[in-house]
Design a protein around this motif. Structure first.
Motif, short mmCIF file in Angstrom:
data_model
loop_
_atom_site.label_atom_id
_atom_site.label_comp_id
_atom_site.label_asym_id
_atom_site.label_seq_id
_atom_site.Cartn_x
_atom_site.Cartn_y
_atom_site.Cartn_z
N THR A 1 41.63 40.40 46.78
CA THR A 1 41.80 41.66 46.00
C THR A 1 40.36 41.78 45.69
OG1 THR A 1 44.18 41.60 45.65
CG2 THR A 1 42.72 43.10 44.40
N SER A 2 39.87 41.01 44.80
CA SER A 2 38.41 41.30 44.22
C SER A 2 38.16 39.96 43.35
CB SER A 2 38.72 42.30 42.88
OG SER A 2 39.56 42.07 41.89
N GLU A 3 36.98 40.00 42.85
CA GLU A 3 36.07 39.02 42.29
C GLU A 3 37.02 38.83 40.85
OE1 GLU A 3 34.34 35.64 41.04
OE2 GLU A 3 34.15 36.64 43.17
N GLY A 4 37.26 39.89 40.16
CA GLY A 4 37.87 39.73 39.01
C GLY A 4 39.31 39.30 39.11
N ALA B 1 40.84 36.17 37.33
CA ALA B 1 42.24 36.01 36.48
C ALA B 1 43.30 35.03 37.06
CB ALA B 1 42.82 37.23 36.37
N MET B 2 43.24 34.56 38.21
CA MET B 2 44.19 33.89 39.07
C MET B 2 43.72 32.30 38.77
SD MET B 2 44.53 35.49 42.65
CE MET B 2 45.51 34.32 43.33
N LYS B 3 42.47 32.13 38.61
CA LYS B 3 41.89 31.02 38.24
C LYS B 3 41.98 30.28 36.85
CE LYS B 3 37.61 28.08 38.61
NZ LYS B 3 38.01 27.13 39.40
N ALA B 4 42.00 31.50 36.00
CA ALA B 4 42.46 31.26 34.58
C ALA B 4 43.62 30.98 34.42
CB ALA B 4 42.23 32.45 33.68
N VAL B 5 44.82 31.65 35.23
CA VAL B 5 45.99 31.27 35.08
C VAL B 5 46.42 29.64 35.69
CG1 VAL B 5 48.22 31.47 36.01
CG2 VAL B 5 47.16 33.69 35.39
N ALA B 6 45.78 29.45 36.55
CA ALA B 6 45.82 28.19 37.39
C ALA B 6 45.35 27.06 36.36
CB ALA B 6 45.17 27.92 38.62
N ASN C 1 39.50 28.39 46.03
CA ASN C 1 38.85 28.44 45.01
C ASN C 1 39.17 28.81 43.75
OD1 ASN C 1 36.55 27.99 46.68
ND2 ASN C 1 36.18 30.06 47.19
N CYS C 2 40.41 29.34 43.81
CA CYS C 2 41.00 29.70 42.37
C CYS C 2 42.12 28.56 41.95
CB CYS C 2 42.07 30.93 42.72
SG CYS C 2 41.27 32.34 43.23
#
Length: 500
Positions: free
Chosen positions: A55-58, A62-67, A91-92
């Motif tokens: 979807t986007s860099e943002g 957010a997904m990486k932060a959740v992970a 990468n996430c």
């Protein structure tokens, strides 16, 4: 009958952060996604689809932060049948991918401009690529309910051979019916890997279809909080959980008492209000008015409540109006801890019906005020106004300053608004914001008498958490009457909260 999941472990994948966020007008920040993910994990969800990495860099941040939250749940990313999407998901730091490939001829021809063989090759290639990079793969057939079942099964088998861990059947436009869902999943459950069901609610059948699929052998259901999603939305998490728990006696391992607080969080962060008549989490789900119903509740709450409100983190509410009967008022007073004589009860009922005939909804907080008047019970207000001033004019932004006492402490605050009344109300709300989150939901003014010095009556609807009340102020000064109404509402809400 083989593999009926309702007699085993039902797993749940929540896609509020991906499919739910695709609701028009919804865009969650990193902090909001993490906050929702934490509550989903605490609730007991098995898989959280945190978003779509492409979807986007943002979105990826957010997904990486959740992970990186260290959740118990498996964290998943939606991907298309492209290896580049898998690289972005890697990468996430997600645990799994939801690999979605169109399987109906309509989607293959019109959306992809491809053919069946090309779709199958891409699905196999990306499945092998993702498995080679250590990801769990759920291979999903988009628009499966309008696909040729022979081709769909062949694609699923090819995916299994390529290493897919799970399969998913998507009713993308909500055209499935429960009878077909049961039949389809009775066949698909014979495949050697678990099969999930992903339904949309275009015809209002998402929950029924999901439960039917689980009865047929699906081992996991895809859901969203409050059933949010594109068009008519997705299958509702709370509806599926409580249907399984209450109607089929299946323990889902979900912390059901947290369902309502999660619903409120998602509604607030997405800006999507929950319909009053929404099952389980709607405002009216455990609200009663009709006298005959309340009479039944007095004998046994199960007469008109299939589940106890506390089971999902709710409270029973008695809303009174012209349909109220003696039993309604009696039960409502009992809920508030108020005792009355037969004569006092009759007078309270008369006043309730008088307001109901005027089209007004009398909540438990309104009833408490009526009862206090009839029984001469007056409690010290939590919030008192010392003074306020208003500055307004042709070229000045309307500004109000208030000096109020909140729980014995004096607070001075200012606020602006589109007019002097709006400014005064905003100043009061700011003054108590550090103590309580109170919302003004409705504001209405009636002129009681004529002339420039007319007596005005102001009615406001105030809300705090799960409680809503109406409050009234009256006087020749519309600003003062508005302030009185808002303060009355705030005090009654705070008193109700204190009384439990």
């Amino acid at each position: 009958m083989r593999g009926i999941a309702l007699f085993g472990r039902v797993r749940l994948l929540d896609t509020t952060l991906r499919d739910g966020e695709q609701t028009p007008g919804v865009s969650l920040t990193l902090e909001e996604k993490v906050s929702i993910a934490r509550q989903l994990d605490a609730l007991g969800l098995d898989v959280i689809e945190a978003g779509s990495a492409v979807t986007s860099e943002g979105e990826r941040r957010a997904m990486k932060a959740v992970a990186e939250e260290g959740l118990r749940a498996e964290v998943c990313s939606y991907v298309r049948a492209r290896t580049g999407d898998v690289d972005l998901a890697l990468n996430c730091d997600v645990d799994s991918i939801h690999l979605v490939v169109p399987v109906s001829d309509l989607h293959i021809r019109c959306k992809l401009r491809s053919d069946r063989e090309g779709v199958m090759r891409a699905a196999v290639e990306v499945t092998e690529y993702a498995k080679g990079h250590g990801l769990i793969v759920e291979l999903s057939g988009e628009d499966a309910s309008r696909a040729d079942e022979g081709y769909l099964t062949a694609l699923y088998r090819a995916g299994i051979d390529a290493g897919a861990d799970r399969l998913c059947y998507c009713d993308t436009v909500g055209v499935l019916v429960a009878e077909k869902a049961f039949e389809v999943f009775s066949r698909l459950s014979k495949l050697p890997v678990p099969v999930s069901v992903h339904c949309h609610d275009d015809f209002g059948l998402a929950t029924a279809n999901t439960v039917a699929a689980l009865r047929g052998g699906a081992s996991m259901a895809h859901v969203t909080v409050n059933g949010i999603g594109e068009r008519g939305g997705n299958t509702s998490l709370e509806e599926v959980v409580m249907t399984l728990e209450s109607l089929y006696g299946i323990k889902t391992e979900i912390q059901c008492q947290e369902l309502y607080s999660l619903s409120r969080l998602v509604s607030r962060l997405t800006g999507i209000p929950v319909a009053p008549n929404k099952a389980i989490v709607g405002e009216n789900a455990f609200t009663h008015e009709a006298g005959i119903h309340v009479h039944g509740l007095l004998a046994d709450t199960s007469t008109y409540e299939p589940i106890h409100p506390e089971a999902v983190g709710r409270k029973r509410r008695i809303v009174l109006g012209k349909h109220a009967g003696r039993s309604s008022v009696e039960l409502a007073l009992r809920e508030l801890g108020i005792e009355s004589t037969e004569g006092e009860l009759a007078e309270i009922l008369s006043r309730v019906k008088e307001l109901g005939d005027k089209g007004k909804r009398v909540t438990d907080a309104d009833l408490q005020t009526i009862a206090e008047i009839v029984l001469s019970i007056q409690k010290e207000p939590k919030v008192k106004l010392n003074e306020f001033t208003i500055v307004s004019g042709n070229h000045a932004i309307p500004t109000a300053s208030v000096r109020i006492i909140v729980n014995g402490s004096e607070i001075l605050e200012a606020g602006t608004g589109v007019g002097p009344v709006d400014a005064a109300i905003n100043a009061i709300r700011r003054a108590i914001s550090g103590v309580r989150d109170v919302r003004l939901e409705e504001y209405h003014v009636d002129a009681v008498t004529g002339g420039t010095n007319a007596l005005v009556e102001v009615w406001v609807t105030m809300a705090m958490g799960d409680r809503t009340i109406t409050a009234r102020g009256a006087g020749a000064d519309i600003i003062m009457a508005s302030v009185e109404a808002v303060l009355e509402g705030i005090n009654r809400l705070m008193q109700l909260e204190e009384d439990g």
